[in-house]
Design an enzyme around this catalytic site. Structure first.
Site, PDB file in Angstrom:
ATOM      1  N   GLY A 176       0.772  -1.340   0.071  1.00 29.85           N
ATOM      2  CA  GLY A 176      -0.073   0.043   0.038  1.00 29.85           C
ATOM      3  C   GLY A 176       0.844   1.123  -0.113  1.00 29.85           C
ATOM      4  O   GLY A 176       2.273   1.207   0.077  1.00 29.85           O
ATOM      5  N   GLY A 210       7.647  -0.025  -3.838  1.00 33.80           N
ATOM      6  CA  GLY A 210       7.399   0.724  -4.872  1.00 33.80           C
ATOM      7  C   GLY A 210       7.315   2.151  -4.294  1.00 33.80           C
ATOM      8  O   GLY A 210       7.010   3.340  -5.019  1.00 33.80           O
ATOM      9  N   CYS A 258      11.135  -1.743   5.494  1.00 31.89           N
ATOM     10  CA  CYS A 258      10.225  -1.570   4.223  1.00 31.89           C
ATOM     11  C   CYS A 258       9.295  -0.622   4.653  1.00 31.89           C
ATOM     12  O   CYS A 258       9.443   0.574   4.614  1.00 31.89           O
ATOM     13  CB  CYS A 258       9.746  -3.204   3.852  1.00 31.89           C
ATOM     14  SG  CYS A 258       9.116  -2.905   2.046  1.00 31.89           S
ATOM     15  N   PHE A 259       7.946  -1.126   4.534  1.00 35.03           N
ATOM     16  CA  PHE A 259       6.648  -0.386   4.951  1.00 35.03           C
ATOM     17  C   PHE A 259       7.019   0.467   6.282  1.00 35.03           C
ATOM     18  O   PHE A 259       6.652   1.627   6.507  1.00 35.03           O
ATOM     19  CB  PHE A 259       5.457  -1.064   5.211  1.00 35.03           C
ATOM     20  CG  PHE A 259       4.280  -0.338   4.645  1.00 35.03           C
ATOM     21  CD1 PHE A 259       4.114   0.594   3.685  1.00 35.03           C
ATOM     22  CD2 PHE A 259       3.252  -0.132   5.760  1.00 35.03           C
ATOM     23  CE1 PHE A 259       2.854   1.449   3.595  1.00 35.03           C
ATOM     24  CE2 PHE A 259       2.241   0.424   5.511  1.00 35.03           C
ATOM     25  CZ  PHE A 259       2.020   1.269   4.441  1.00 35.03           C
ATOM     26  N   GLN A 313       8.903   3.495   5.678  1.00 35.49           N
ATOM     27  CA  GLN A 313       8.287   4.570   5.272  1.00 35.49           C
ATOM     28  C   GLN A 313       7.514   5.128   6.206  1.00 35.49           C
ATOM     29  O   GLN A 313       7.474   6.572   6.344  1.00 35.49           O
ATOM     30  CB  GLN A 313       7.319   4.048   4.094  1.00 35.49           C
ATOM     31  CG  GLN A 313       8.266   3.658   2.809  1.00 35.49           C
ATOM     32  CD  GLN A 313       7.497   2.361   2.069  1.00 35.49           C
ATOM     33  OE1 GLN A 313       6.308   2.412   1.959  1.00 35.49           O
ATOM     34  NE2 GLN A 313       8.261   1.800   0.934  1.00 35.49           N
ATOM     35  N   HIS A 370      14.779  -5.853   3.118  1.00 35.66           N
ATOM     36  CA  HIS A 370      14.118  -7.124   3.823  1.00 35.66           C
ATOM     37  C   HIS A 370      15.496  -7.825   4.527  1.00 35.66           C
ATOM     38  O   HIS A 370      16.169  -8.802   3.787  1.00 35.66           O
ATOM     39  CB  HIS A 370      13.660  -7.865   2.992  1.00 35.66           C
ATOM     40  CG  HIS A 370      12.305  -7.562   2.714  1.00 35.66           C
ATOM     41  ND1 HIS A 370      11.028  -8.114   3.075  1.00 35.66           N
ATOM     42  CD2 HIS A 370      11.835  -6.411   1.874  1.00 35.66           C
ATOM     43  CE1 HIS A 370      10.102  -7.458   2.715  1.00 35.66           C
ATOM     44  NE2 HIS A 370      10.407  -6.117   2.125  1.00 35.66           N
ATOM     45  N   GLU A 380      15.597  -9.960   6.846  1.00 40.85           N
ATOM     46  CA  GLU A 380      15.438 -11.373   6.997  1.00 40.85           C
ATOM     47  C   GLU A 380      15.990 -12.351   6.108  1.00 40.85           C
ATOM     48  O   GLU A 380      16.051 -13.611   6.131  1.00 40.85           O
ATOM     49  CB  GLU A 380      13.718 -11.758   7.319  1.00 40.85           C
ATOM     50  CG  GLU A 380      12.953 -11.813   6.100  1.00 40.85           C
ATOM     51  CD  GLU A 380      12.831 -10.520   5.180  1.00 40.85           C
ATOM     52  OE1 GLU A 380      12.517 -10.569   4.069  1.00 40.85           O
ATOM     53  OE2 GLU A 380      12.788  -9.425   6.109  1.00 40.85           O
TER      54      GLU A 380
END
Length: 389
Positions: A227, A297, A253-254, A257, A346, A348
């Protein structure tokens, strides 16, 4: 074989054969440059509502097993491959990828020129797409593509998050308790923390700060997820409250952001994003370059040089992509001591390189520094038995 068509929102059309389930699907067309790890890609919740184009031509060689999924289901909206394996060849395989896609209702297409499609997306940018094995009229499918939802402005974390809290116990001696907000978390992430003696409470994306504090966490973690970060407000407010309360923070990641937005930075949509397991990133705190796994993205709009004063301390860019200078990590410090950090990729490493495994050690050091009264966090890599697993 059943014929299928793929139509991009700008009208570019490809014809091929149905792969996986027959039917019709829509999403955002993106490409993944990984040579391996297709099962982890398919089950990564960050790909929710995206149609993934694999740039590697041969997909499905090792089949599918029950050990490698990163969640309980396949999340991609559709799947595009050039040359699917005709026969599975792996002692770990339990079924074919084609069968798995069909069983989970994932519509795909094969036999198209994925190199041409990828070049088109690189030049024109990620865009909406439709795949159909029941529609023969490309013009009719194009109309439905253009009527489908866009990724910009979409709040999707709540659609992929766990419905209730669950606990991943520490492996060996328990050292810390971490509250992990599930925005689309991958299975390997809490496992990497558990390897380091962390008991992980995986909490729904809708959780309040009070619900997070109820588990008495030593640290707070925000996961990857799908999203538009600009459409995600509740979690930003929760994170701001946690930072104000002095809870050590780590996000990926998210989570990177949302950390940026909590600190007052903006976010923006990349032309075609970073997706794959071969992205070069420099950790500016050590000067070392890592090969990293990406799936994003959107990116944080923060100044690459200098520090920015925020209500929670001084923020700096800690990691940068060496391909395009996109912000790949942030650090937050109060009085020179690290209180929170995040990375856009990432660590992991499922699937992917293990260059960034030290970041979980850095999170442990951050909590040790915060709660043991130790000195400020050192930025160098540490070595653990679990690193490189």
């Amino acid at each position: 074989m059943t014929a299928a068509i793929l139509v991009l929102e700008d009208g570019r059309t490809f014809t091929g054969q149905a792969y996986g389930a027959e039917g019709e699907t829509f999403g955002e067309a993106v490409f993944n440059t990984g040579m391996t790890g297709y099962q982890e890609t398919l089950t990564d919740p960050s790909y929710h509502r995206q149609v993934v184009v694999m740039t590697a031509p041969h997909i499905g060689n090792t089949g599918v097993n029950d050990e490698d999924p990163e969640s309980s289901r396949i999340w991609v909206a559709g799947y595009v491959v050039r040359d699917p394996a005709r026969r599975v060849s792996s002692w770990r395989s339990q079924r074919s990828l084609d069968d798995e896609l069909r069983a989970q209702g994932v519509v795909g297409i094969s036999g198209i020129d994925t190199r041409a499609l990828t070049r088109h997306l690189r030049e024109r940018g990620a865009m909406r797409v439709g795949i159909s094995s029941i529609e023969t009229d490309a013009g009719a499918l194009l109309e439905r593509v253009r009527a489908s939802g866009e990724m910009t402005g979409a709040e999707l974390a709540s659609e992929v998050s766990t419905g209730e809290t669950y606990v991943v116990p520490a492996i060996g001696e328990k050292k810390f308790t971490v509250a992990a907000l599930d925005l689309g978390i991958k299975t390997m992430t809490p496992h990497r923390m558990a390897e380091r003696g962390i008991e992980v409470h995986v909490i729904p994306a809708t959780a309040t700060l009070e619900e997070i504090q109820a588990v008495s966490p030593d640290g707070l973690f925000f996961s990857n997820g799908p999203g538009d970060p600009a459409a995600t407000t509740h979690q930003v407010e929760v994170l701001q409250g946690a930072l104000g309360a002095g809870i050590p923070y780590f996000g990926i990641c998210f989570g990177n952001q949302l950390f940026g937005r909590a600190l007052g930075f903006g976010t923006y949509k990349l032309k075609y994003g970073h997706r794959g397991i071969n992205q070069p990133v420099m950790d500016r705190t050590t000067g070392k370059t890592e090969v990293t796994a990406h799936n994003h993205g959107f990116a944080v709009d923060a100044p690459l040089e200098g520090s920015t004063t925020t209500p929670y301390g001084d923020a700096t860019v800690s990691h940068v992509c060496l391909n395009d200078d996109v912000v790949e990590g942030l650090e937050l410090r109060q009085d020179g001591k690290l209180t929170g950090f995040s990375v856009q990729y990432h660590p992991e490493a499922a699937a992917g390189p293990h260059d960034a495994a030290y970041l979980f050690d850095r999170f442990v050091q951050l909590m040790e520094s915060r709660y043991a009264g130790g000195s400020s966090l050192t930025t160098g890599h540490s070595t653990t038995e679990s690193e490189g697993v």
